[in-house]
Scaffold this motif. Sequence first.
Motif, PDB file in Angstrom:
ATOM      1  N   ASN A 145       0.818  -1.213   0.000  1.00  0.00           N
ATOM      2  CA  ASN A 145       0.000   0.000   0.000  1.00  0.00           C
ATOM      3  C   ASN A 145       0.852   1.264   0.000  1.00  0.00           C
ATOM      4  N   GLU A 146       2.017   1.204   0.660  1.00  0.00           N
ATOM      5  CA  GLU A 146       2.903   2.373   0.639  1.00  0.00           C
ATOM      6  C   GLU A 146       3.408   2.649  -0.776  1.00  0.00           C
ATOM      7  N   ILE A 147       3.736   1.595  -1.501  1.00  0.00           N
ATOM      8  CA  ILE A 147       4.211   1.768  -2.883  1.00  0.00           C
ATOM      9  C   ILE A 147       3.082   2.286  -3.766  1.00  0.00           C
ATOM     10  N   LEU A 148       1.879   1.702  -3.601  1.00  0.00           N
ATOM     11  CA  LEU A 148       0.746   2.167  -4.402  1.00  0.00           C
ATOM     12  C   LEU A 148       0.405   3.614  -4.084  1.00  0.00           C
ATOM     13  N   GLY A 149       0.470   3.992  -2.794  1.00  0.00           N
ATOM     14  CA  GLY A 149       0.202   5.384  -2.438  1.00  0.00           C
ATOM     15  C   GLY A 149       1.246   6.339  -2.986  1.00  0.00           C
ATOM     16  N   ALA A 150       2.494   5.879  -3.059  1.00  0.00           N
ATOM     17  CA  ALA A 150       3.563   6.737  -3.572  1.00  0.00           C
ATOM     18  C   ALA A 150       3.386   7.069  -5.042  1.00  0.00           C
ATOM     19  N   ILE A 151       2.737   6.179  -5.788  1.00  0.00           N
ATOM     20  CA  ILE A 151       2.527   6.436  -7.226  1.00  0.00           C
ATOM     21  C   ILE A 151       1.114   6.945  -7.502  1.00  0.00           C
ATOM     22  N   GLY A 152       0.391   7.302  -6.438  1.00  0.00           N
ATOM     23  CA  GLY A 152      -0.905   7.942  -6.609  1.00  0.00           C
ATOM     24  C   GLY A 152      -2.090   7.012  -6.789  1.00  0.00           C
ATOM     25  N   ILE A 153      -1.970   5.781  -6.370  1.00  0.00           N
ATOM     26  CA  ILE A 153      -3.074   4.823  -6.492  1.00  0.00           C
ATOM     27  C   ILE A 153      -3.693   4.611  -5.119  1.00  0.00           C
ATOM     28  N   ASP A 154      -5.011   4.745  -5.041  1.00  0.00           N
ATOM     29  CA  ASP A 154      -5.716   4.491  -3.787  1.00  0.00           C
ATOM     30  C   ASP A 154      -5.745   2.987  -3.525  1.00  0.00           C
ATOM     31  N   ALA A 155      -4.996   2.559  -2.544  1.00  0.00           N
ATOM     32  CA  ALA A 155      -4.881   1.128  -2.257  1.00  0.00           C
ATOM     33  C   ALA A 155      -6.097   0.648  -1.473  1.00  0.00           C
ATOM     34  N   PRO A 156      -6.570  -0.563  -1.753  1.00  0.00           N
ATOM     35  CA  PRO A 156      -7.697  -1.120  -0.984  1.00  0.00           C
ATOM     36  C   PRO A 156      -7.233  -1.595   0.388  1.00  0.00           C
ATOM     37  N   SER A 157      -8.200  -2.021   1.190  1.00  0.00           N
ATOM     38  CA  SER A 157      -7.881  -2.523   2.529  1.00  0.00           C
ATOM     39  C   SER A 157      -7.571  -4.013   2.532  1.00  0.00           C
ATOM     40  N   TRP A 158      -7.602  -4.633   1.361  1.00  0.00           N
ATOM     41  CA  TRP A 158      -7.233  -6.022   1.188  1.00  0.00           C
ATOM     42  C   TRP A 158      -8.001  -6.940   2.143  1.00  0.00           C
ATOM     43  N   PHE A 159      -7.346  -7.601   3.071  1.00  0.00           N
ATOM     44  CA  PHE A 159      -8.000  -8.579   3.939  1.00  0.00           C
ATOM     45  C   PHE A 159      -8.964  -7.951   4.950  1.00  0.00           C
ATOM     46  N   ASN A 160      -8.960  -6.647   5.086  1.00  0.00           N
ATOM     47  CA  ASN A 160      -9.889  -5.976   5.989  1.00  0.00           C
ATOM     48  C   ASN A 160     -11.139  -5.470   5.269  1.00  0.00           C
ATOM     49  N   ASP A 161     -11.220  -5.683   3.971  1.00  0.00           N
ATOM     50  CA  ASP A 161     -12.359  -5.243   3.176  1.00  0.00           C
ATOM     51  C   ASP A 161     -13.103  -6.475   2.660  1.00  0.00           C
ATOM     52  N   PRO A 162     -14.417  -6.605   2.958  1.00  0.00           N
ATOM     53  CA  PRO A 162     -15.147  -7.793   2.465  1.00  0.00           C
ATOM     54  C   PRO A 162     -15.108  -7.954   0.955  1.00  0.00           C
ATOM     55  N   ASN A 163     -14.993  -6.859   0.218  1.00  0.00           N
ATOM     56  CA  ASN A 163     -14.968  -6.948  -1.237  1.00  0.00           C
ATOM     57  C   ASN A 163     -13.606  -7.360  -1.782  1.00  0.00           C
TER      58      ASN A 163
END
Length: 317
Positions: A145-163
């Motif tokens: 998520n840190e890498i995705l945030g650094a390039i401007g991508i809103d990262a999901p919550s992965w295992f904490n998100d039901p979707n």
Amino acid sequence: MALSTRAPALRRKKMREKLRTVGFLSPWLVGFSVFFGYPLLATVYFSFMHYNQIEQPAFVGLKNWKYVLTQMPLFGPALWNTLWLVVVMVALRVVFGLGIGLLVTKIKSGAGFFRTAFYLPYLAPPVAATVAFVFLLNPGTGPVNEILGAIGIDAPSWFNDPNWAKPSLVLLSLWGIGDLMVIFMAALLDVPREQYEAAELDGAGAWGKFRYVTWPAITPIVMFAVVTGVVQTMQYYTQALVAGKLASGVTIAAGVVIQPGYPDHSTLTVPQLVYSLGFQNFNTGAACVLSLVLFVIAMAVTTLLMRKRAGLLPAED
């Protein structure tokens, strides 16, 4: 007179041949009876019983079946999650494993390094691999998520998100794709080179060679990967349970009962429900019903896949 003496000798010979055959089959017969036949019959028996593993079982007829199929609130979500994983995870693992196998077999230099790099994650124990993957995808401190945030991508919550919980489990399975990669590599390297040369002479390109040479040669291996993948995914338990527990942040300690399926039962599978019913709630009858339902579905899907006109193998003339 000769016929009357020959007949008993032939019968004795056939009997010896039958006994010899049974002798050779005896290890398999014993293993099948002890580890499959008896447990299956016992499961059917206890599915009609009220049994808490302490008191004597009591016959209750179809009450366990009625409870599981019509009254259990978590049966539907667990079955849906299991079937979703079977369809999506197995399909992507086969496609990804075949793609990696094709890629590695085409590399001219450094093939050994890439084979090792792709195979190493598969050697990690399931619990350790899941722990590492949950750490990597942690929405707060995970490096992904840190890498995705650094390039401007809103990262999901992965295992904490039901979707995103089930797709995260699929990513975990693709991370450990080394087993299928090795199987597909062996199949691809076994395709005769003469067939590729003949296809080139006929003007076939890369897609044509794959469609008319590679695919027919490796189709039995693809069928093997699909069938074994379906059977394994129908028993999916450890990774989903560990990922849910870690993502929930609940402290795992003695005496703490943690309900599986976090978040919002999105990672709950039928094997987890079987364990919860049988060993946490001591409802062995309902757990046996769930096991039989899972067994019937697995057998039905496997039978459908093994039919050549419904599976991957070409129909014979």
